[in-house]
Scaffold this active site. Structure first.
Site, short mmCIF file in Angstrom:
data_model
loop_
_atom_site.label_atom_id
_atom_site.label_comp_id
_atom_site.label_asym_id
_atom_site.label_seq_id
_atom_site.Cartn_x
_atom_site.Cartn_y
_atom_site.Cartn_z
N SER A 224 29.33 -18.61 2.00
CA SER A 224 30.46 -17.68 1.99
C SER A 224 31.80 -18.39 2.17
O SER A 224 32.18 -19.22 1.37
CB SER A 224 30.26 -16.59 3.04
OG SER A 224 31.23 -15.58 2.90
N HIS A 225 32.49 -18.06 3.25
CA HIS A 225 33.84 -18.56 3.49
C HIS A 225 33.86 -19.89 4.24
O HIS A 225 34.93 -20.40 4.56
CB HIS A 225 34.63 -17.52 4.29
CG HIS A 225 33.93 -17.13 5.57
ND1 HIS A 225 32.74 -16.47 5.60
CD2 HIS A 225 34.26 -17.36 6.86
CE1 HIS A 225 32.35 -16.28 6.84
NE2 HIS A 225 33.26 -16.81 7.63
N ASP B 159 37.31 -15.33 -1.32
CA ASP B 159 36.72 -16.45 -0.59
C ASP B 159 35.74 -17.25 -1.46
O ASP B 159 35.68 -17.08 -2.67
CB ASP B 159 36.02 -15.95 0.67
CG ASP B 159 34.77 -15.14 0.38
OD1 ASP B 159 34.72 -14.50 -0.68
OD2 ASP B 159 33.84 -15.16 1.21
N ASP C 120 32.47 -17.27 -2.01
CA ASP C 120 31.46 -16.62 -2.85
C ASP C 120 31.92 -15.29 -3.43
O ASP C 120 31.15 -14.59 -4.08
CB ASP C 120 30.16 -16.42 -2.07
CG ASP C 120 30.27 -15.38 -0.96
OD1 ASP C 120 31.34 -15.30 -0.33
OD2 ASP C 120 29.28 -14.66 -0.72
N ASP D 210 33.03 -12.39 -2.00
CA ASP D 210 32.78 -11.07 -1.40
C ASP D 210 33.87 -10.64 -0.42
O ASP D 210 33.82 -9.52 0.10
CB ASP D 210 31.40 -11.00 -0.75
CG ASP D 210 31.23 -11.95 0.43
OD1 ASP D 210 32.14 -12.76 0.69
OD2 ASP D 210 30.17 -11.90 1.08
N ARG D 211 34.85 -11.49 -0.16
CA ARG D 211 35.94 -11.13 0.76
C ARG D 211 37.27 -11.13 0.02
O ARG D 211 37.40 -11.70 -1.06
CB ARG D 211 35.99 -12.10 1.94
CG ARG D 211 34.71 -12.12 2.75
CD ARG D 211 34.79 -13.06 3.93
NE ARG D 211 33.49 -13.14 4.58
CZ ARG D 211 33.29 -13.19 5.89
NH1 ARG D 211 34.32 -13.17 6.71
NH2 ARG D 211 32.07 -13.26 6.39
N LYS E 26 29.63 -6.53 -0.22
CA LYS E 26 31.08 -6.38 -0.23
C LYS E 26 31.61 -7.11 -1.45
O LYS E 26 30.95 -8.00 -1.99
CB LYS E 26 31.70 -6.89 1.06
CG LYS E 26 31.26 -8.25 1.56
CD LYS E 26 31.87 -8.54 2.91
CE LYS E 26 31.40 -9.86 3.51
NZ LYS E 26 30.12 -9.75 4.20
#
Length: 559
Positions: A118-119, A283, A285, A287-288, A383
Site C-alpha cells: 500500500s502506502h 498512494d 496501490d 486505494d487512498r 477503497k
C-alpha cells in the site's frame, strides 16, 4: 500446449506469517528468504474457500514495487502446482488494488493475489506485501486470514511446476497443460467502470467552460500513474501538465507513496505556488486519496461525508439511491450527521476495509470511508483513490451548473454551515520499539480496566471523561465479533481520543492517536485544525503518556 510436471518440494514453516489488517507486510529481505514467499502462497491456496484452489481462476497484480516480478513468477509456479485453472495478470504485473477488485468481480474470478504494501515505501531495503482477496473482490475476512496463518505455521511441502519466464509485457493468453495465463490491460476495465459511475460528459463540459480551472493529479510514482494519465488526459482532455509523478517505479522514486500533507508535499507546494484549483494524490496501490485545493485541505473524514452529502449529483447513486453509510471507528463522526440528515442507516466498524464487506454484500451500505485517506462505495469491495477524486470533480462540475465559481473551499464551508465542523487530527508514531508500544497500551488498559471507576468522571482541564473502553464490533450480518479494536476515551462534550496499534507497518510498531472535537459555532469553522484541538491534544498526551513511554517528543506524521 506444454505439459506440466508437478513437483513436491519439502519446506519448513516460518512463524511470522500472520496477515495484518491488509495482508502480510514485511521487509523485502524477509520475503527473499528461502521458500518464504512460496510458503505464504501455498498457505493462501490451501485456505481458499470451497471448492478450493483446484480449477479456480485468480487475478494477480500489484503496485509494481520492488520484488513484484519475482513474486509473480513464484505465484505462477505454485498456482500451476496446485492445479489452479487460470491466472489473469495485469500487464507488467501492474494492477491497482481497486482495479484488481473490479476485475475479480467482472470476470467472476474465485479471488485474487495482490502484491502491495500500500502506502509503505518500496525498494530493496523497504517493504513488500501479499494479500488475498476473495470472490467478492474484497480483502479476505478474518476467518480466512486466520486460517492462512494456521496453515503457514504447519506447512511441510509446496506444490509447484517449473516454468520458462513468462513475458508479462505482452497482452494475450498462453495455455499449458490444463493451466492458462492471460495478460490483460491493467487500466481498460477500470476506466469503463468509472465512466459508468460518473458523468464524464458533464466533467469535460465543465473544463471546456472553465479553461482556467486547473487540475494537478500526483501519482506519487505508484500504480495509479497509468490510470491517472488515461482518465485525466485521454478521457477528460486535460493537458499533460495536469499530472505529475505518473511513471510507476519499483521504489516510488525514493519517496513515501502516502497521500498526506507530509509525504505529498510536492503537490501541496505546487498547488499553493501556482494557484491550482484542484489538487489530488493517490498512494502506492491506488486505494487512498488526498484532496487539496488552494488554501483548502480536505480532511479524509470530511471528504467521505461531503461525497455522501452530494451523492445525488453522481449518476450511479441517482440510479441506486443511498442504502446506508459507514466509517471506521477512529474516523470522525462527520458522516454520521449526513446519515441522520438523509434518514439512512449508519455503521461504525473497526479499522480495515474488510469490515465493510458484509454490509456491502448485504446491500445495506453505499458509501464508506476511513480517516486514513480511504474512501469508497459499493461499486467494488476495496477503497478507491481515483473513484474519490473523480467523485469530487463530478460534484464540483454539477454544482457549477447552477452556482458558477464554487470550488473545494466553498464546498467545505457550505458543508460546515449545514452540519457543523468535526475538528479531527491523527498523530502517527512510526517504528516505535515494540516493548515501548506495549507499555502505552498496558497503561491504557489499566485505566479502562482496573482503574476504570477512578478514571470515569475524572477532569482534565475543560474535559471530563464520560466513557472509556476497547472497541468491540459485532457484525450485523454474520454475528462475528471483533474485539480489542482500539481504545476510546470519550468526554462529556462528545469530544474523544482514540489510540490503537496499526497493522499496516512492517517494522517495529506504529501507534496512532486520533483526536476529535465537534463545533456548531460558525465562528470556529475557519480555525486552524491544530489550534482548535490544542487543549484536547494536550489532554490526550497527558492521559496516554505517549511521550514518556516512547521517548518521542513529536509524532512522525500529523494529519
Amino acid at each position: 500446449m506444454s505439459t506440466l510436471e508437478v513437483c513436491t518440494i519439502p519446506t519448513k514453516p516460518y512463524n511470522d506469517q500472520k496477515p495484518g489488517t491488509s495482508g502480510l507486510r514485511k521487509r523485502v529481505k524477509v520475503f527473499q528468504q528461502e521458500n518464504y514467499t512460496h510458503n505464504f502462497i501455498q498457505a493462501i491456496l490451501d485456505s481458499m474457500p470451497a471448492p478450493g484452489a483446484k480449477g479456480s481462476t485468480l487475478v494477480v497484480g500489484g503496485d509494481g514495487r520492488y520484488y513484484s516480478k519475482e513474486a509473480i513468477e513464484i505465484i505462477i509456479r505454485v498456482a500451476a502446482g496446485n492445479k489452479v485453472s487460470k491466472l489473469i495478470i495485469g500487464q507488467n504485473g501492474i494492477l491497482s488494488t481497486p482495479a484488481a477488485s473490479n476485475l475479480i468481480r467482472v470476470l467472476k474470478a474465485d479471488g485474487g493475489i495482490l502484491l502491495t504494501a500500500s502506502h509503505n515505501p518500496g525498494g530493496p531495503d523497504n517493504d513488500f506485501g501479499i494479500k488475498f482477496n476473495v470472490n467478492n473482490g474484497g480483502p479476505a475476512p478474518e476467518n480466512i486470514t486466520n486460517l492462512i496463518y494456521e496453515k503457514s505455521k504447519d506447512i511441510k511441502q509446496i506444490f509447484l511446476c517449473e516454468f520458462p519466464e513468462i513475458d508479462l509485457s505482452t497482452i494475450g493468453e498462453r495455455q499449458f497443460d490444463g493451466f492458462t495465463i492471460k495478460i490483460v490491460d491493467s487500466v481498460h476495465d477500470y476506466v469503463i467502470l468509472l465512466k459508468e459511475i460518473f458523468d464524464f460528459d458533464l466533467i469535460k463540459n465543465f473544463f471546456v467552460k472553465n479553461p482556467d480551472y486547473t487540475v494537478l493529479f500526483d501519482g506519487m510514482h505508484g500504480v495509479t500513474g497509468p490510470y491517472g494519465k488515461r482518465i485525466f488526459i485521454e478521457e477528460l482532455g486535460l493537458p499533460q501538465s495536469s499530472v505529475q509523478s505518473c511513471i510507476s517505479l519499483p521504489d516510488f522514486g525514493g519517496g513515501h507513496p502516502d497521500p498526506n500533507l507530509t509525504y505529498a508535499h510536492d503537490l501541496v507546494k505546487r498547488v499553493e505556488k501556482e494557484n491550482i484549483k484542484f489538487g489530488a494524490a493517490s498512494d502506492g496501490d491506488g486505494d487512498r486519496n488526498m484532496i487539496y485545493g488552494k488554501g483548502a485541505f480536505v480532511n479524509p473524514s470530511d471528504s467521505v461525508a461531503i461525497i455522501a452529502a452530494h451523492a445525488e449529483l453522481i449518476p450511479y447513486f441517482k440510479r441506486t439511491g443511498i442504502k446506508g453509510l459507514a466509517r471506521s471507528m477512529p474516523t470522525s463522526a462527520a458522516i454520521d450527521l449526513v446519515a441522520k440528515n438523509k434518514g439512512v442507516e449508519m455503521f461504525e466498524v473497526p479499522t480495515g476495509w474488510k469490515f465493510f464487506g458484509n454490509l456491502l454484500d448485504a446491500g445495506r451500505l453505499s458509501i464508506c470511508g476511513e480517516e486514513s485517506f480511504g474512501t469508497g462505495s459499493d461499486h467494488i469491495r476495496e477503497k478507491d483513490g481515483l473513484w474519490a477524486i473523480v467523485a469530487w470533480i463530478n460534484i464540483i462540475a454539477a454544482i457549477n451548473e447552477k452556482k458558477p465559481g464554487v470550488g473545494i473551499k466553498e464546498i467545505l464551508f457550505n458543508h460546515y454551515e449545514t452540519y457543523g465542523r468535526n475538528f479531527f487530527t491523527r498523530y502517527d508514531y512510526e517504528e516505535v520499539d515494540g516493548e515501548n508500544a506495549k507499555k502505552v497500551i498496558m497503561h491504557l488498559h489499566h485505566l479502562i480496566g482496573e482503574g476504570k471507576n477512578e478514571f470515569i468522571g475524572k477532569t482534565f482541564g475543560q474535559f471530563i471523561v464520560s466513557k472509556a473502553d476497547d472497541f468491540e464490533y459485532c457484525d450485523p450480518i454474520d454475528g462475528s465479533v471483533s474485539k480489542n479494536q482500539g481504545i476510546r476515551i470519550i468526554f462529556t462534550d462528545n469530544s474523544r481520543i482514540v489510540i490503537r496499534l496499526s497493522g499496516t507497518g512492517s517494522q517495529g510498531a506504529t501507534i496512532r492517536l486520533y483526536i476529535e472535537k465537534y463545533s456548531k459555532n460558525p465562528f470556529d469553522y475557519e480555525m486552524d485544525n491544530q489550534i482548535a484541538l490544542k487543549p484536547l491534544i494536550e489532554v490526550a498526551l497527558e492521559i496516554t503518556k505517549l511521550q514518556e513511554f516512547t521517548g518521542r517528543e513529536k509524532p512522525t506524521v500529523i494529519t
